[in-house]
Write a protein that holds these residues in place. Structure first.
Motif, mmCIF file in Angstrom:
data_model
loop_
_atom_site.group_PDB
_atom_site.id
_atom_site.type_symbol
_atom_site.label_atom_id
_atom_site.label_comp_id
_atom_site.label_asym_id
_atom_site.label_seq_id
_atom_site.Cartn_x
_atom_site.Cartn_y
_atom_site.Cartn_z
ATOM 1 N N LEU B 9 -40.822 -21.033 16.141
ATOM 2 C CA LEU B 9 -41.438 -21.241 14.822
ATOM 3 C C LEU B 9 -42.221 -22.556 14.790
ATOM 4 C CD1 LEU B 9 -41.597 -19.963 11.985
ATOM 5 C CD2 LEU B 9 -39.624 -21.318 11.349
ATOM 6 N N GLU B 19 -50.253 -22.082 6.788
ATOM 7 C CA GLU B 19 -48.853 -21.665 6.760
ATOM 8 C C GLU B 19 -48.683 -20.145 6.668
ATOM 9 O OE1 GLU B 19 -48.152 -22.175 1.953
ATOM 10 O OE2 GLU B 19 -47.392 -23.681 3.325
ATOM 11 N N ILE B 21 -49.483 -17.690 8.793
ATOM 12 C CA ILE B 21 -49.021 -17.006 10.009
ATOM 13 C C ILE B 21 -47.510 -17.195 10.219
ATOM 14 C CG2 ILE B 21 -49.275 -16.862 12.527
ATOM 15 C CD1 ILE B 21 -52.251 -17.466 12.149
ATOM 16 N N PRO B 22 -46.988 -18.448 10.166
ATOM 17 C CA PRO B 22 -45.527 -18.577 10.272
ATOM 18 C C PRO B 22 -44.806 -17.803 9.165
ATOM 19 C CG PRO B 22 -46.563 -20.735 10.404
ATOM 20 C CD PRO B 22 -47.645 -19.762 10.100
ATOM 21 N N GLY B 23 -45.387 -17.789 7.969
ATOM 22 C CA GLY B 23 -44.788 -17.057 6.842
ATOM 23 C C GLY B 23 -44.737 -15.566 7.117
ATOM 24 N N LEU B 26 -42.051 -14.863 9.691
ATOM 25 C CA LEU B 26 -40.712 -14.978 9.092
ATOM 26 C C LEU B 26 -40.382 -13.737 8.264
ATOM 27 C CD1 LEU B 26 -40.360 -18.665 7.853
ATOM 28 C CD2 LEU B 26 -38.873 -17.455 9.412
ATOM 29 N N GLN B 48 -43.763 -12.036 19.739
ATOM 30 C CA GLN B 48 -44.863 -12.169 18.777
ATOM 31 C C GLN B 48 -45.437 -13.584 18.796
ATOM 32 O OE1 GLN B 48 -46.604 -10.379 16.425
ATOM 33 N NE2 GLN B 48 -45.792 -8.482 17.255
#
Lengths: 107, 213
Positions: B9, B19, B21-23, B26, B48
């Motif tokens: 992450l 933010e 893409i990380p969201g 998740l 991924q």
């Protein structure tokens, strides 16, 4: 006058299908469900960024949500120029494919 | 509550422009974990993340290939041209102000200067500088610079180690002086880490300024 690439075309059609709910996850899942292609989020965003640079899509950030660790969604929508590009690409593909159904059935 | 691999992450956060893409990862991680279990979800997340970082790096490179390569080349030249004078200059300042040799022997002092300034502080500043010069491509540029240094440094070291010994060989000490070889190895590990650290500091600093604004 430019045409969409193959993956750009798929992403644009996913945006049109998803309408107001088009963001990274939903676009990825839509493409996977309809084409069976396992694409990464990075590939989706790289394409969307390129399309945004060309003026074919626009993006906006939504509100942060807890299931995303407090991170916002980035929603995308197709612009008028984008719709033109989709139609142009469709027309080109249809024109090229016209009359080929019979040939394919003979193969 | 299952959590994704923190390191993956963090890496994604370094390469992604915002933010979202990380969201997204998740959000999908939670779905995959509830459908297929945590172990499968963690493997999925790593896969991924790797593919996403590769795509992001490639698209960042494609956006400005020449300026990226020029910045990497400038950084590379900067490392080799500016680091040795920086070591001498900083050692000179220390020797001028403090009676250093009363506390530590000359070879040890110069070795410490070489490692601290030449392999940590100066490369970190170079990493910071090239990252600043390449906005939104900080990690790509610093990673390419590190790759170049590791490939060139590693190849040089290996070629010296395997160089056939002859009566006129000027690289004899590489075969006999293990301390020198060890020193080069330490440099090959410290310098890239310091450059990457500079890139990370610049990236994180830039993000913080963005969120304050």
């Amino acid at each position: 006058m430019s045409y969409l690439g193959e993956f750009e075309h798929l992403v644009m059609l996913a945006l049109v299908r998803l309408n107001d709910n088009a963001y990274g996850v939903s676009v990825r899942q839509e493409i996977e469900a309809r084409t069976g292609r396992d694409v990464s989020i990075g590939a989706i965003y790289a394409t969307l960024d390129r399309l945004e640079t060309k003026g074919y899509v626009k993006s906006r950030f939504g509100d942060p949500t807890p299931e995303r660790g407090g991170r916002s969604k980035r929603f995308f929508r197709v612009t008028a120029r984008g719709v033109e590009a989709i139609n142009r690409t469709h027309d080109a593909i249809q024109s090229m494919a016209q009359g080929l159904d019979r040939i394919r059935s003979l193969a | 509550m299952t959590s994704p691999p923190r390191f993956a992450l963090w890496l994604i956060g370094l390469f992604s422009p915002d933010e979202a893409i990380p969201g997204d990862l998740l959000e999908e991680f939670s779905t995959v974990a509830s459908n297929n279990g945590t172990r499968h979800a963690r493997r999925w997340f790593w896969r991924q993340s790797g593919r996403t970082i590769a795509h992001l790096a490639w698209s960042q490179f494609r956006l400005a290939p020449w300026s990226t390569l020029a910045t990497v080349l400038a950084g590379y030249l900067f490392v080799w041209l500016c680091v040795p004078p920086a070591i001498v200059k900083s050692a000179g300042v220390l020797l001028g102000r403090y009676p250093v040799y009363e506390y530590v022997s000359a070879p040890a002092f110069w070795w410490i200067c070489d490692v601290l300034v030449g392999e940590v502080i100066a490369p970190m500043l170079v990493g910071l500088l090239v990252a600043r010069l390449s906005k939104n491509r900080e990690m790509l540029v610093t990673s390419l610079l590190v790759g170049a240094i590791v490939v060139v440094g590693g190849t040089t070291l290996l070629s010296f180690l395997w160089w056939p010994l002859g009566p006129h060989s000027t690289v004899l000490f590489w075969h006999t002086d293990h301390v020198v070889v060890l020193d080069v190895l330490i440099g090959l590990m410290l310098m890239p880490s310091a450059i990457l650290m500079g890139g990370i500091v610049s990236r994180k600093g830039g993000r913080r300024r963005l969120s304050i604004a």
